[in-house]
Design a protein around this motif. Structure first.
Motif, short mmCIF file in Angstrom:
data_model
loop_
_atom_site.label_atom_id
_atom_site.label_comp_id
_atom_site.label_asym_id
_atom_site.label_seq_id
_atom_site.Cartn_x
_atom_site.Cartn_y
_atom_site.Cartn_z
N PHE A 180 0.88 -1.17 0.00
CA PHE A 180 0.00 0.00 0.00
C PHE A 180 0.91 1.22 0.00
N GLU A 181 0.94 1.94 -1.11
CA GLU A 181 1.94 2.99 -1.30
C GLU A 181 1.35 4.39 -1.27
N THR A 182 2.21 5.33 -0.86
CA THR A 182 1.88 6.76 -0.92
C THR A 182 0.55 7.05 -0.23
N ILE A 183 0.37 6.46 0.95
CA ILE A 183 -0.88 6.65 1.70
C ILE A 183 -0.89 8.08 2.25
N PRO A 184 -1.88 8.90 1.87
CA PRO A 184 -1.80 10.32 2.21
C PRO A 184 -2.55 10.75 3.46
N ASN A 185 -3.38 9.87 4.02
CA ASN A 185 -4.18 10.30 5.17
C ASN A 185 -4.56 9.11 6.06
N LYS A 186 -5.02 9.44 7.23
CA LYS A 186 -5.40 8.42 8.23
C LYS A 186 -6.62 7.63 7.79
N GLU A 188 -7.58 6.65 4.79
CA GLU A 188 -7.27 5.56 3.87
C GLU A 188 -6.48 4.45 4.55
N ALA A 189 -5.61 4.81 5.48
CA ALA A 189 -4.88 3.79 6.25
C ALA A 189 -5.86 2.91 7.02
N GLN A 190 -6.87 3.52 7.64
CA GLN A 190 -7.87 2.76 8.38
C GLN A 190 -8.68 1.87 7.45
N ALA A 191 -9.00 2.38 6.27
CA ALA A 191 -9.74 1.58 5.29
C ALA A 191 -8.93 0.35 4.88
N TYR A 192 -7.63 0.52 4.63
CA TYR A 192 -6.78 -0.60 4.26
C TYR A 192 -6.73 -1.64 5.39
N PRO A 204 0.90 -11.06 3.46
CA PRO A 204 1.13 -9.87 4.28
C PRO A 204 1.17 -8.59 3.45
N ALA A 205 1.24 -7.47 4.15
CA ALA A 205 1.22 -6.16 3.49
C ALA A 205 2.20 -5.22 4.16
N TRP A 206 2.56 -4.16 3.44
CA TRP A 206 3.23 -3.05 4.10
C TRP A 206 2.43 -1.78 3.85
N PHE A 207 2.55 -0.84 4.78
CA PHE A 207 1.93 0.48 4.65
C PHE A 207 3.06 1.49 4.48
N SER A 208 2.95 2.32 3.45
CA SER A 208 3.96 3.33 3.21
C SER A 208 3.28 4.68 2.99
N PHE A 209 3.59 5.64 3.87
CA PHE A 209 2.98 6.97 3.85
C PHE A 209 3.90 7.96 3.14
N ASN A 210 3.38 9.12 2.81
CA ASN A 210 4.24 10.18 2.27
C ASN A 210 4.04 11.48 3.05
N SER A 211 5.09 12.27 3.07
CA SER A 211 5.10 13.49 3.87
C SER A 211 5.74 14.61 3.07
N LYS A 212 5.25 15.83 3.27
CA LYS A 212 5.87 16.98 2.60
C LYS A 212 6.44 17.98 3.58
N ASP A 213 6.33 17.68 4.89
CA ASP A 213 6.90 18.60 5.88
C ASP A 213 7.85 17.91 6.85
N GLY A 214 8.01 16.59 6.71
CA GLY A 214 8.90 15.86 7.60
C GLY A 214 8.34 15.60 8.97
N VAL A 215 7.06 15.91 9.17
CA VAL A 215 6.43 15.73 10.49
C VAL A 215 5.15 14.90 10.37
N ASN A 216 4.25 15.34 9.51
CA ASN A 216 2.97 14.68 9.32
C ASN A 216 2.90 14.03 7.95
N VAL A 217 1.84 13.25 7.70
CA VAL A 217 1.60 12.79 6.34
C VAL A 217 1.06 13.97 5.53
N VAL A 218 0.97 13.82 4.21
CA VAL A 218 0.72 14.99 3.37
C VAL A 218 -0.62 15.68 3.64
N SER A 219 -1.60 14.96 4.17
CA SER A 219 -2.90 15.58 4.46
C SER A 219 -2.85 16.48 5.68
N SER A 228 0.32 4.00 13.94
CA SER A 228 -0.36 3.19 14.95
C SER A 228 -1.41 2.28 14.34
N ILE A 229 -2.09 2.77 13.30
CA ILE A 229 -3.08 1.95 12.60
C ILE A 229 -2.39 0.75 11.96
#
Length: 337
Positions: A180-186, A188-192, A204-219, A228-229
């Motif tokens: 699961f790639e480029t997950i932008p918000n919580k 969609e992570a919960q849906a997955y 099995p699966a992996w979850f991979s998020f993306n960030s544009k500020d180095g702190v939060n995900v892009v949303s 945590s999800i």
């Protein structure tokens, strides 16, 4: 290795042990397809080549394996609903994306057995095929995968309905795991996470998020809440970051470590900025290939144990990552090719 049976967490640990403690993920697919002459100016992006030139996808997968990758990611990121294919046609293309990756792996294994290209120890080159699932924003093809802003009308149930069949087809298609790639918000992570349980996905699966500020995900959602999800989902065997500038990766790894003990994966982009309006990368904003590779030891020491590249990285990048990790684990006095 049979990655679809047994305890998925133990199997991931075994895989990482087999590859020496840190696995190499492949690099940018679209970037390399374009370098080989593909025209990807299409809503399907790199998946267009499944229809027009599947041999190029196989060639790129093989190039990454030759460069040292232990994980190759299929060309199924975009999905096919945006081009009006029938459900049957879409499912056939999803299966084909996995078949092509497996074919590339078989070619590589056969070359290893014959000793071609200096590959003589096949055990050290265990290769997994990861079936890519991009976000809902990737389907919209409007850049919202880089913002995570889907509007108030999009719910968890909407997202589960959208992703369900693609997940089932890819999980049954012969891949070793789901990426699961480029997950932008919580949301969609919960849906997955819910889908993995409800659909009784056996790999099995992996979850991979993306960030544009180095702190939060892009949303703007909290990265630690998103991780945590993933941490609470039994079928998720690794969690991390992709398609994010290299300068943010070290801090993001440290944040992820506070929330999970699962293996951390990172495959940043080259650092270039994507202009969603023009649908092109702003070249001047990136880092050099040498600078990118120079971060590998720092990322590994911080806790990442699956490392690769995303958009605008190439087989040269992946070869650099592989060599950097080999040097890190080399016995003093032992030469590294």
């Amino acid at each position: 290795m049979e990655f679809g049976s047994g305890d998925p967490q133990a199997l991931m640990r075994e895989f990482l042990h087999l590859v020496g403690g840190c696995a190499v993920i492949d690099g940018g697919l679209a970037t390399e397809l374009e370098a080989n002459g593909a025209d990807l100016n299409d809503p399907l992006w790199s998946a267009k080549c499944l229809i027009s030139s599947p041999h190029l996808i196989r060639k790129v997968h093989l190039a990454y394996l030759e460069a040292g990758a232990h994980v190759i990611i299929t060309s199924s990121y975009q999905g096919f609903k945006s081009r009006g294919f029938s459900p049957e046609e879409s499912e056939d293309l999803l299966r084909r994306s996995v078949e092509i990756a497996r074919e590339a792996r078989d070619i590589f294994y056969n070359d290893c057995l014959r000793g071609y290209g200096g590959h003589s120890d096949i055990k050290k080159r265990t290769v997994l095929v990861a079936a890519s699932i991009g976000s809902y924003g990737a389907y919209l093809a409007d850049g919202s995968e880089y913002s995570g802003h889907y509007g108030k009308d999009v719910t968890i149930e909407n997202l589960k309905d959208f992703h369900r069949r693609r997940l089932e087809v890819l999980a049954e298609g012969g891949a070793d795991l789901i990426a699961f790639e480029t997950i932008p918000n919580k949301l969609e992570a919960q849906a997955y996470a819910e889908l993995l349980e409800e659909a009784n996905i056996r790999i099995p699966a992996w979850f991979s998020f993306n960030s544009k500020d180095g702190v939060n995900v892009v949303s703007g959602d909290s990265l630690t809440e998103c991780v945590s999800i993933a941490d609470s989902c039994k079928r998720v065997v690794a969690v991390g970051i992709n398609c994010t500038p290299p300068r943010f990766i070290h801090g993001l790894i440290l944040s992820i470590k506070k929330v999970t003990k699962k293996p951390i994966l990172i495959y940043p982009n080259s650092g270039e900025r994507y202009d969603a309006d023009k649908k092109e990368w702003v070249v001047s904003t990136g880092v050099t290939n040498e600078d990118f590779v120079s971060y590998v030891q720092v990322w590994h020491e911080a806790g990442a144990c699956l490392i690769g590249g995303c958009c605008r990285t190439t087989p040269k990048t992946i070869r650099g990552i592989s060599l950097a990790l080999q040097k890190e684990h080399a016995i003093p006095g032992e030469s590294v090719p």
